[in-house]
Design a protein around this motif. Structure first.
Motif, PDB file in Angstrom:
ATOM      1  N   ILE A   6       0.826  -1.215   0.000  1.00  0.00           N
ATOM      2  CA  ILE A   6       0.000   0.000   0.000  1.00  0.00           C
ATOM      3  C   ILE A   6       0.852   1.253   0.000  1.00  0.00           C
ATOM      4  O   ILE A   6       0.468   2.289  -0.520  1.00  0.00           O
ATOM      5  CB  ILE A   6      -1.009   0.017   1.186  1.00  0.00           C
ATOM      6  N   GLN A   7       2.051   1.119   0.535  1.00  0.00           N
ATOM      7  CA  GLN A   7       2.968   2.253   0.486  1.00  0.00           C
ATOM      8  C   GLN A   7       3.325   2.560  -0.964  1.00  0.00           C
ATOM      9  O   GLN A   7       3.400   3.712  -1.384  1.00  0.00           O
ATOM     10  CB  GLN A   7       4.209   1.901   1.283  1.00  0.00           C
ATOM     11  N   ASN A   8       3.542   1.520  -1.743  1.00  0.00           N
ATOM     12  CA  ASN A   8       3.857   1.717  -3.149  1.00  0.00           C
ATOM     13  C   ASN A   8       2.671   2.316  -3.890  1.00  0.00           C
ATOM     14  O   ASN A   8       2.843   3.103  -4.816  1.00  0.00           O
ATOM     15  CB  ASN A   8       4.271   0.398  -3.795  1.00  0.00           C
ATOM     16  N   ALA A   9       1.479   1.949  -3.464  1.00  0.00           N
ATOM     17  CA  ALA A   9       0.299   2.557  -4.088  1.00  0.00           C
ATOM     18  C   ALA A   9       0.224   4.033  -3.718  1.00  0.00           C
ATOM     19  O   ALA A   9      -0.059   4.885  -4.554  1.00  0.00           O
ATOM     20  CB  ALA A   9      -0.959   1.823  -3.644  1.00  0.00           C
ATOM     21  N   ALA A  10       0.549   4.319  -2.454  1.00  0.00           N
ATOM     22  CA  ALA A  10       0.472   5.705  -1.989  1.00  0.00           C
ATOM     23  C   ALA A  10       1.478   6.592  -2.715  1.00  0.00           C
ATOM     24  O   ALA A  10       1.206   7.753  -2.978  1.00  0.00           O
ATOM     25  CB  ALA A  10       0.711   5.768  -0.485  1.00  0.00           C
ATOM     26  N   ASP A  53      -0.774   1.293  -9.102  1.00  0.00           N
ATOM     27  CA  ASP A  53      -2.063   1.985  -9.102  1.00  0.00           C
ATOM     28  C   ASP A  53      -2.945   1.508  -7.966  1.00  0.00           C
ATOM     29  O   ASP A  53      -3.790   2.235  -7.470  1.00  0.00           O
ATOM     30  CB  ASP A  53      -2.752   1.783 -10.450  1.00  0.00           C
ATOM     31  N   PHE A  54      -2.773   0.234  -7.592  1.00  0.00           N
ATOM     32  CA  PHE A  54      -3.499  -0.211  -6.398  1.00  0.00           C
ATOM     33  C   PHE A  54      -2.616  -1.157  -5.594  1.00  0.00           C
ATOM     34  O   PHE A  54      -1.667  -1.744  -6.098  1.00  0.00           O
ATOM     35  CB  PHE A  54      -4.814  -0.907  -6.766  1.00  0.00           C
ATOM     36  N   ALA A  73      -1.264   9.767   4.188  1.00  0.00           N
ATOM     37  CA  ALA A  73      -1.395   9.377   2.790  1.00  0.00           C
ATOM     38  C   ALA A  73      -2.880   9.208   2.459  1.00  0.00           C
ATOM     39  O   ALA A  73      -3.564   8.411   3.069  1.00  0.00           O
ATOM     40  CB  ALA A  73      -0.642   8.078   2.532  1.00  0.00           C
ATOM     41  N   PRO A  74      -3.403   9.976   1.502  1.00  0.00           N
ATOM     42  CA  PRO A  74      -4.838   9.926   1.178  1.00  0.00           C
ATOM     43  C   PRO A  74      -5.182   8.695   0.335  1.00  0.00           C
ATOM     44  O   PRO A  74      -5.092   8.711  -0.870  1.00  0.00           O
ATOM     45  CB  PRO A  74      -5.072  11.211   0.388  1.00  0.00           C
ATOM     46  N   LEU A  75      -5.554   7.618   1.011  1.00  0.00           N
ATOM     47  CA  LEU A  75      -5.905   6.377   0.336  1.00  0.00           C
ATOM     48  C   LEU A  75      -7.352   6.035   0.639  1.00  0.00           C
ATOM     49  O   LEU A  75      -7.927   6.539   1.601  1.00  0.00           O
ATOM     50  CB  LEU A  75      -5.031   5.229   0.852  1.00  0.00           C
ATOM     51  N   ALA A  96     -10.344  -9.357   6.219  1.00  0.00           N
ATOM     52  CA  ALA A  96      -9.301  -8.688   7.000  1.00  0.00           C
ATOM     53  C   ALA A  96      -8.507  -7.659   6.226  1.00  0.00           C
ATOM     54  O   ALA A  96      -7.897  -6.768   6.817  1.00  0.00           O
ATOM     55  CB  ALA A  96      -8.337  -9.719   7.573  1.00  0.00           C
ATOM     56  N   GLY A  97      -8.502  -7.780   4.904  1.00  0.00           N
ATOM     57  CA  GLY A  97      -7.665  -6.839   4.158  1.00  0.00           C
ATOM     58  C   GLY A  97      -8.366  -6.352   2.909  1.00  0.00           C
ATOM     59  O   GLY A  97      -9.276  -7.000   2.398  1.00  0.00           O
ATOM     60  N   SER A  98      -7.960  -5.189   2.423  1.00  0.00           N
ATOM     61  CA  SER A  98      -8.621  -4.581   1.277  1.00  0.00           C
ATOM     62  C   SER A  98      -7.617  -4.057   0.265  1.00  0.00           C
ATOM     63  O   SER A  98      -6.461  -3.815   0.582  1.00  0.00           O
ATOM     64  CB  SER A  98      -9.476  -3.392   1.732  1.00  0.00           C
ATOM     65  N   TYR A  99      -8.130  -3.880  -0.967  1.00  0.00           N
ATOM     66  CA  TYR A  99      -7.352  -3.185  -1.984  1.00  0.00           C
ATOM     67  C   TYR A  99      -7.610  -1.702  -1.847  1.00  0.00           C
ATOM     68  O   TYR A  99      -8.725  -1.271  -1.555  1.00  0.00           O
ATOM     69  CB  TYR A  99      -7.777  -3.639  -3.385  1.00  0.00           C
ATOM     70  N   VAL A 100      -6.549  -0.914  -2.074  1.00  0.00           N
ATOM     71  CA  VAL A 100      -6.681   0.537  -1.939  1.00  0.00           C
ATOM     72  C   VAL A 100      -6.230   1.246  -3.211  1.00  0.00           C
ATOM     73  O   VAL A 100      -5.402   0.747  -3.963  1.00  0.00           O
ATOM     74  CB  VAL A 100      -5.828   1.079  -0.762  1.00  0.00           C
ATOM     75  N   PHE A 101      -6.826   2.389  -3.422  1.00  0.00           N
ATOM     76  CA  PHE A 101      -6.364   3.343  -4.437  1.00  0.00           C
ATOM     77  C   PHE A 101      -6.098   4.661  -3.730  1.00  0.00           C
ATOM     78  O   PHE A 101      -6.651   4.914  -2.656  1.00  0.00           O
ATOM     79  CB  PHE A 101      -7.454   3.585  -5.495  1.00  0.00           C
TER      80      PHE A 101
END
Ligand SMILES: Nc1ncnc2c1ncn2[C@@H]1O[C@H](COP(=O)(O)OP(=O)(O)OP(=O)(O)O)[C@@H](O)[C@H]1O
Ligand SMILES: Nc1ncnc2c1ncn2[C@@H]1O[C@H](COP(=O)(O)OP(=O)(O)OP(=O)(O)O)[C@@H](O)[C@H]1O
Ligand SMILES: [Mg+2]
Ligand SMILES: [Mg+2]
Lengths: 275, 275, 322, 275, 275
Positions: free
Chosen positions: C57-61, C66-67, C83-85, C204-209
């Motif tokens: 998620i850091q790499n996405a941020a 991209d996600f 970080a606005p995710l 427990a976990g999600s995909y983020v943009f």
């Protein structure tokens, strides 16, 4: 004959860091003081004096590597502006460029003079032959013996055809046999090319053997103590001139002159060193 | 650090030395025997249960794994990826480090100002900065090459600075006496005289480039030998992991060998350029 | 390079190629969606493998990808650090077949939460699922913050987890999936608790943009979420053997020099809700927990900052059920 | 590599140099200014939005984070863990490497036999072996210290071997002429003559010990600066991560400084022991 | 007077690697051939000969550092077994231990003799004074000038009271003034201590100035060409004996003897070098 080089009341003062004092003090230090003499065109002058009397300093001034604090040095009547190819210096340690071959070293000064490659090689070959080292073109300095290195250094200085050759104890680090051979060779070259030569040495024998005139310097601060016209003229180079009575006499005269100076300078040094 | 190797290799004669003419062959033979013994131990120790066979498989199985990777072309891909990264980082470090070092070494003020900063960076373990590089430059090639550059830069930079600052004063004076200007002095004296010392830095960087790259590839890569190792480890492909390690060792050997050869060529004018 | 397509109307996708990180030896749902054809005309661009959720998620941020996907607690932390995710869909979780267990050796003195004090727990990443579940377990069982601090967390490479436990280098090992099955085959270990025991089935976990990406590429994101949701549903409802076979095919075709061994241990998706729909509770638990432990200031973050379901095709259906 | 520093530092005089007595203070002042400028840039760049503030926070925030860690005692714990590991691995490498190197260097046969093996190991990037060490020695202290030993061993070992092999033959002959036996020769000549070269190896190992440890601590540790960095990164405590990096840089500086001081003390009989 | 040293038809053959041939051939090389002479107790013998004629080899044999291929060397009628404290060697290069102070160096031989610390210091101080270097006890070799170093080396050899002093061109690398001073000092010491001295030199002047007898060697392979009884006896050390006709005559005799040898050896070398 006209004067090639004139020293007009030249002095040189160094400012040095005083290492004894903690507070980084500065000290003035007179290396040579009121040196006044001249050298004729084509003359071979030898310069003797105790260690540290300022012989090398004098040569640096002449080479344009440093500037006098007072007085003036003239070459052909004109004051010295800086280093130049009209004067060639042979340093005490063989200052060859270790990454260049014997040839490359001799060509070095010619490159600075912008002589074309082909001509350069030709000239270099000529001078290599002159110092008796044909066949050693492609050797690197570390592949040459001490004597050979010094001969290359001399060839390098000769190659760009300076009018004046300045030599600072060039044979000091060599063994006796090589030294004698090189001395003889130098005289031959001098006779052939008729350059003006100033030759610094520690060795009385050397000074007497080589010089037309011999300048004896006082210990620190150095001045010219006496100029001696060398009585030995007959230069049969293959004769053992050093074993003649005339040589012994000239040698003795200088020995006496230097003895007081050397004693004085040694006493000075010992005092300084134990301090 | 201008290191001049002045020492003599002392070959203390072993009792009952064998005639010289066979020496070279004998040496090779003996060394091969040692290698074979080591490989034999590697083969036997796990088989005899001295070490856990799962985590330390016998050499033959590792060799098999290596062969499998080699035949499939995977090994070549990983190897290529690693060597390209390592060489580009290393090459860029050379391209940046040497000119920068020359400038800093040439201007004493620059050296004085930058010295503490350079010391600080030099002593910062490159891998500690890995997260920063990833944060700032991402996980792509940029950050991997950047960290290789960082690790390689300082040995090269600091050696170059030292090289320039330690050029033999005598050579500089000698060149000046032949009328060389500042620019010529730089190109004809400072630069060639510095090469051996600079190369010491380059050789140090060579091994650093691999060490750091391996670590960088273990984090966020899709190919490369470091990735291969960490990937195979995660997937319990232990023989393949060892195959990767062996390949890295070979890569290190090859790079070192190449650098030593170039160094020898560039400093053939030096007495003993020791590897 | 991203291909921009003008216009914002339906079906006009702002970005056609999406950069992402994969997982070694596994198939992620967007990849499955692509395979099943749900994702067209979008394409996935693999740029490497991820090393951990937080890194992903850091790499996405930072725009590397991209996600990204991670444990919900880690997502909260990153959003809190500035970080606005935004999470858009859940992608993993626990159920009775797929769970992470906290294992000890058969003869270990560790029986309940209190026994964890002063012990070493080995897991493969920090700051994520395993750590939070452990702490929540300890907290629920009445340990004070002081006592929880005395439980040491050790990062252990997955391949070494079981070995480290058996060699007594750690006292507790967190094992899931293939690692757990393999270790259980050998025997000699027992479970103290699992995340499933603690929470029941949960995502427990999600995909983020990044919020910016969502704002600039609403259609692309919508399509992505739709396709992924459908792929999840497919995996949830298709027989295990068939899913594994499909995964195997994908792995072989993508040619990333991987083994297909891990995939054989697939049992279920572990995702609690249809199409990866995110329930408030799945974030609230961790939000509460972070606030209690002082890692987050109270009300620094609201649930609305964290996730949205509006692109999920099952939202309407599920909202009705509620 | 017996490196004898023969060169002269060329301090090219800057135009308009300031009187010497202020020099030291001036230097410090200038260097401080450079540091301040760098810190200022670090502060301003993120605030102006030149870099992403989340992942590259301004210096003041990092300093705050550092202070927080320092006050809570966490930083001290991590620092202590790292330095203990680094020092024990480093120390053990010295204890193994020097005696082994002395023996190998002393017996030419040993050197001949082991040379290729040592070369191979030396060129194997230590970090490539990290997985092996973890597999074989587990994740505890043993594997971390072992990898530090591995990384430190080879520079020390190879330098020691070289040192022994390059002891000046003249000194050995001189000692023998005074009737020294083999044992005495070893203790009174070989050993002291080798110390400077050995120390070069030790200094190289010093930085290696930290570099490798950081990487090792990122995997399978529960404390230490490497752990701190990766932990804070995973938990998005970015200022604390930078605080950890700064601490590592300081650790490197301190270790280097200590080693240079010891080296200076041990080789005060050398002309220029350069840092 | 009885014979202190006897050379009985001594020859020395080296086997050397033939670097010209590719196949690592071996070559036999006769360094000295059938050397036969003796030295009386308390005698001062100087040995001159062209470069490479085997002078150092002869001294090594005498020092017990190598063994003759044929023939025998007797000291006090007994054959030499190996190195021993009954003979002191002063090597051409100042073979001082750089990590020991002036005092430490002088004490070195005494340590080997297992003389207690206190006595050692006393003896060392005495000999330090003898060579005129009181006050330099704690200097390291690099802090001493060339002349001082050589004086320390002489003091070291004298300190353990050998009966025989073997000196291999000890003053070759010094400047002329220092050399003359040391020559005078050496004669003083010899007169005081009545040691047997064998003194190798390149310099004819030096040989004539110092030796009671002068041995002239042929070029390679070296044998004794002639033994000359030096006619100069009156040793008023403060007189300029070198400038007397007697000196010049003796000098000339040796010069003639050596001339053919030197020419022969130089021709040989030039042939070899260009090959
Ligand atoms: N750049 C300098 N700065 C300060 N002092 C200097 C400098 N150059 C020379 N000196 C001092 O000036 C004095 C004369 O030095 P110089 O080298 O000219 O002596 P010298 O006669 O050539 O001695 P030697 O025969 O030993 O070569 C010495 O005491 C030396 O220390
Ligand atoms: N260990 C050795 N192995 C092979 N050859 C040797 C060895 N030692 C000396 N030589 C050779 O023997 C010859 C005599 O050497 P030696 O050193 O005795 O000469 P020297 O008379 O002392 O010369 P110089 O006056 O130059 O010091 C030389 O040609 C040298 O190359
Ligand atoms: Mg001088
Ligand atoms: Mg000799």
């Amino acid at each position: 004959m006209t004067d090639k080089i004139q020293f007009n009341h030249v002095s040189k003062v160094f400012t040095i860091r005083d290492s004894n004092e903690r507070k980084n003090g500065i000290k003035e230090f007179t290396a040579i003081n009121n040196v006044h003499f001249s050298v004729k065109v084509g003359e071979f002058l030898t310069l003797v004096g105790p260690s540290g009397c300022g012989k090398s300093t004098l040569l640096d001034l002449l080479g344009g590597l440093t500037k006098p604090t007072s007085g003036q040095i003239l070459i052909d009547g004109k004051p010295i502006k800086g280093p130049g190819l009209d004067r060639g210096i042979v340093f005490q340690q063989y200052a060859l460029f270790p990454w260049k071959t014997a040839m490359g070293n001799i060509e070095f000064g010619l490159e600075a003079k912008e002589i074309p490659k082909k001509e350069r090689t030709e000239i270099a070959r000529h001078f290599l032959a002159l110092v008796g080292l044909s066949g050693f073109e492609n050797r690197y300095p570390h592949e040459l013996s001490g004597g050979m290195k010094q001969r290359i250094a001399i060839a390098r200085s000769l190659a760009y055809e300076p009018d004046v050759l300045l030599m600072d104890e060039p044979f000091a680090a060599l063994d006796a046999q090589t030294r004698e051979t090189l001395q003889t060779e130098l005289l031959r070259i001098w006779e052939k090319t008729k350059k003006t030569i100033i030759f610094i040495t520690h060795g009385i024998d050397e000074a007497v053997y080589l010089g037309e005139r011999i300048a004896v310097m006082t210990s620190r601060p150095g001045t010219i103590k006496q100029m001696i016209q060398n009585p030995i003229h007959s230069r049969n180079l293959d004769e053992d001139i050093r074993s003649t009575p005339g040589f012994a006499q000239a040698r003795h005269q200088i020995w006496d002159l230097l003895r007081e100076e050397v004693h004085q300078s040694q006493a000075f040094e010992r005092k300084n060193e134990t301090a | 650090m201008a290191n001049v190797n002045k020492s003599v290799t002392v070959t203390i004669p072993a009792p009952g030395r064998i005639p010289f003419s066979f020496h070279w062959l004998q040496k090779l033979l003996k060394q091969t025997v040692v290698m074979m013994v080591l490989l034999f131990l590697w083969e036997v120790a796990p088989r005899m249960g001295l070490v856990d066979q799962t985590f330390f498989p016998p050499f033959s199985i590792v060799a098999e794994g290596w062969w499998g990777l080699a035949v499939s072309g995977d090994l070549y891909d990983h190897f290529l990826a690693s060597i390209l990264r390592s060489l580009s980082g290393f090459g860029l470090a050379i391209l940046i480090g040497i000119p920068l070092g020359l400038v800093i070494g040439w201007y004493p003020l620059a050296n004085e100002l930058l010295n503490p900063v350079l010391e600080l960076f030099r002593n910062t373990a490159a891998l500690a900065l890995l997260p920063v590089f990833i944060l700032l430059l991402g996980i792509g090639e940029t950050s991997k090459i950047a960290i290789v550059i960082f690790a390689c830069l300082f040995p090269i930079l600091l050696n170059t600075i030292n090289a320039v600052r330690n050029v033999d004063l005598l050579l500089i004076r000698s060149a000046k006496s032949m009328g060389l200007g500042s620019t010529q002095l730089f190109y004809k004296v400072i630069l060639p005289a510095s090469i051996p010392t600079i190369f010491t830095g380059i050789r140090m960087s060579g091994s650093a480039s691999i060490l750091v790259l391996i670590a960088a590839e273990m984090v966020g890569a899709k190919e490369g030998l470091g990735y291969l190792i960490s990937y195979t480890q995660m997937n319990f492909q232990i023989p393949e992991m060892y195959a990767g390690i062996i390949t890295i060792a070979l890569l290190g050997l090859i790079l070192n060998f190449m650098l030593v050869s170039i160094e020898k060529k560039l400093s053939k004018w030096k007495e003993n350029a020791n590897g | 390079q991203k291909e921009k397509v003008a216009g914002t109307g339906d079906g006009e996708y702002e970005t056609l190629k999406m950069n992402y990180e994969g997982t070694v030896g596994q198939v992620i749902y967007p990849e499955l969606a692509e395979e099943l054809g749900y994702l067209e005309p979008l394409e996935l661009e693999w740029i490497g493998n991820t090393t951990s959720g937080p890194a992903s998620i850091q790499n996405a941020a930072t725009g590397q990808t991209d996600f990204g996907g991670a444990f919900n607690g880690a997502i909260i932390k990153l959003i809190a650090s500035g970080a606005p995710l935004k999470s858009v869909i859940g992608y993993y979780g626990s159920d009775e077949e797929t769970f992470n267990g906290y294992y000890v050796l058969e003869d270990s003195p560790i029986k309940d939460a209190r026994d964890f004090i002063g012990k070493k727990v080995g897991m493969n990443t920090m700051g994520a699922h395993h750590e939070s579940v452990l702490k929540e377990y300890l907290r629920q069982n009445g340990l004070t913050d002081e006592e929880i601090k005395q439980v040491t967390i050790v990062v252990v490479p997955p391949a070494n987890t079981e070995q480290s436990l058996r060699q007594n280098q750690i006292d507790v090992a967190v094992l899931g999936g293939m690692l757990r099955d393999r270790a259980l085959e050998k025997g000699g270990i027992r479970k103290v608790f699992s995340d499933y025991d603690l929470f029941g089935a949960f995502t427990a976990g999600s995909y983020v943009f990044t919020e910016q990406f969502i704002k600039e590429n609403p259609n692309t994101v919508k399509k992505f979420v739709e396709a992924t949701a459908k792929a999840i549903e497919w995996a949830r409802t298709t027989p295990k053997e068939e899913v594994i076979a499909r995964f195997e095919k994908i792995i072989e075709e993508r040619d990333r020099k991987e083994e297909t061994e891990t995939i054989q241990y697939f049992k279920s998706t572990g995702i609690a809700e249809k199409g990866g729909y995110i329930h408030e509770q799945e974030f609230q638990v961790w939000l509460d927990w972070l606030e209690k432990s002082g890692e987050l200031k109270k009300e620094e973050i609201s649930l609305d900052d964290l996730f949205m379901n509006e692109f999920n095709p099952y939202e309407v259906e599920l909202k009705k059920e509620e």
